[in-house]
Design a protein around this motif. Structure first.
Motif, PDB file in Angstrom:
ATOM      1  N   GLY A   9      32.913  38.704  24.739  1.00  0.00           N
ATOM      2  CA  GLY A   9      32.372  40.022  25.038  1.00  0.00           C
ATOM      3  C   GLY A   9      31.464  40.515  23.934  1.00  0.00           C
ATOM      4  O   GLY A   9      31.354  39.901  22.871  1.00  0.00           O
ATOM      5  N   LEU A  18      25.693  37.391  29.152  1.00  0.00           N
ATOM      6  CA  LEU A  18      26.836  37.056  28.311  1.00  0.00           C
ATOM      7  C   LEU A  18      27.658  36.001  29.025  1.00  0.00           C
ATOM      8  O   LEU A  18      27.655  35.951  30.272  1.00  0.00           O
ATOM      9  CB  LEU A  18      27.724  38.285  28.053  1.00  0.00           C
ATOM     10  N   LEU A  20      31.605  34.872  29.119  1.00  0.00           N
ATOM     11  CA  LEU A  20      32.987  35.075  28.707  1.00  0.00           C
ATOM     12  C   LEU A  20      33.763  33.781  28.867  1.00  0.00           C
ATOM     13  O   LEU A  20      33.500  33.001  29.789  1.00  0.00           O
ATOM     14  CB  LEU A  20      33.654  36.167  29.538  1.00  0.00           C
ATOM     15  N   ARG A  38      37.912  43.661  35.923  1.00  0.00           N
ATOM     16  CA  ARG A  38      37.344  44.538  34.897  1.00  0.00           C
ATOM     17  C   ARG A  38      37.819  45.954  35.119  1.00  0.00           C
ATOM     18  O   ARG A  38      38.143  46.354  36.241  1.00  0.00           O
ATOM     19  CB  ARG A  38      35.821  44.467  34.889  1.00  0.00           C
ATOM     20  N   LEU A  83      22.734  41.678  33.535  1.00  0.00           N
ATOM     21  CA  LEU A  83      23.748  42.710  33.327  1.00  0.00           C
ATOM     22  C   LEU A  83      23.139  44.103  33.414  1.00  0.00           C
ATOM     23  O   LEU A  83      21.996  44.324  32.998  1.00  0.00           O
ATOM     24  CB  LEU A  83      24.437  42.507  31.977  1.00  0.00           C
ATOM     25  N   THR A  88      29.512  47.651  32.387  1.00  0.00           N
ATOM     26  CA  THR A  88      30.276  47.968  31.191  1.00  0.00           C
ATOM     27  C   THR A  88      31.745  48.183  31.530  1.00  0.00           C
ATOM     28  O   THR A  88      32.082  48.996  32.403  1.00  0.00           O
ATOM     29  CB  THR A  88      29.710  49.225  30.510  1.00  0.00           C
ATOM     30  N   TYR A  91      36.875  43.341  30.363  1.00  0.00           N
ATOM     31  CA  TYR A  91      37.029  42.237  31.307  1.00  0.00           C
ATOM     32  C   TYR A  91      38.308  41.471  30.986  1.00  0.00           C
ATOM     33  O   TYR A  91      38.549  41.092  29.836  1.00  0.00           O
ATOM     34  CB  TYR A  91      35.816  41.314  31.240  1.00  0.00           C
ATOM     35  N   THR A 115      38.478  41.656  27.003  1.00  0.00           N
ATOM     36  CA  THR A 115      37.349  41.628  26.074  1.00  0.00           C
ATOM     37  C   THR A 115      36.321  42.658  26.542  1.00  0.00           C
ATOM     38  O   THR A 115      36.021  42.757  27.735  1.00  0.00           O
ATOM     39  CB  THR A 115      36.741  40.219  25.973  1.00  0.00           C
ATOM     40  N   GLN A 116      35.805  43.422  25.610  1.00  0.00           N
ATOM     41  CA  GLN A 116      34.904  44.517  25.947  1.00  0.00           C
ATOM     42  C   GLN A 116      33.485  44.000  26.180  1.00  0.00           C
ATOM     43  O   GLN A 116      32.943  43.247  25.366  1.00  0.00           O
ATOM     44  CB  GLN A 116      34.879  45.546  24.817  1.00  0.00           C
ATOM     45  N   VAL A 117      32.903  44.425  27.264  1.00  0.00           N
ATOM     46  CA  VAL A 117      31.496  44.170  27.557  1.00  0.00           C
ATOM     47  C   VAL A 117      30.804  45.524  27.683  1.00  0.00           C
ATOM     48  O   VAL A 117      31.220  46.365  28.489  1.00  0.00           O
ATOM     49  CB  VAL A 117      31.328  43.360  28.858  1.00  0.00           C
TER      50      VAL A 117
END
Length: 121
Positions: A9, A18, A20, A38, A83, A88, A91, A115-117
């Motif tokens: 992320g 990105l 993951l 998410r 994206l 946002t 995930y 994990t932050q996106v």
């Protein structure tokens, strides 16, 4: 018992990409259906994609996200392209026993920590 650890992320600009990763412990990884979910702030957790005997994508990510798995490495990946700020979220990777994936988070017994996106406009 399966333990899942997500990575990959981060912060990306709109239109960016990105990938993951979700690394799983255990010797029977291939027998699990795997999913990505998410959760955005103040929203419920939502389905993104799941794979096993077949693969399902949420309409919101179809054509932009791709799930893949490498059973030899006990890892499932989520390639995210184009994206948008609405992607946002935190995930989460999840695993359910059996080969047929589902879209319902309640079917998944094992979860990663997330994990932050973050996608900036």
């Amino acid at each position: 018992q399966v333990q899942l650890v997500e990575s990959g992320g981060g912060l990306v600009q709109a239109g960016g990409s990105l990938r993951l990763s979700c690394a799983a412990s255990g010797r029977t990884f291939g027998s699990y259906a795997m999913g990505w979910f998410r959760q955005a702030p103040e929203k419920e957790r939502e389905f993104v994609v799941a794979t096993g005997m077949t693969t399902y994508y949420a309409d919101s990510v179809k054509g932009r996200f791709t799930i893949s798995r490498d059973n030899a490495k006990n890892t499932v990946y989520l390639q995210m392209n184009s994206l948008q700020p609405e992607d946002t979220a935190v995930y989460y990777c999840a695993a359910q026993q059996g080969s047929w994936p589902t879209r319902d988070s309640y079917d998944y017994k094992y979860w990663g920590q997330g994990t932050q996106v973050t996608v900036s406009s």
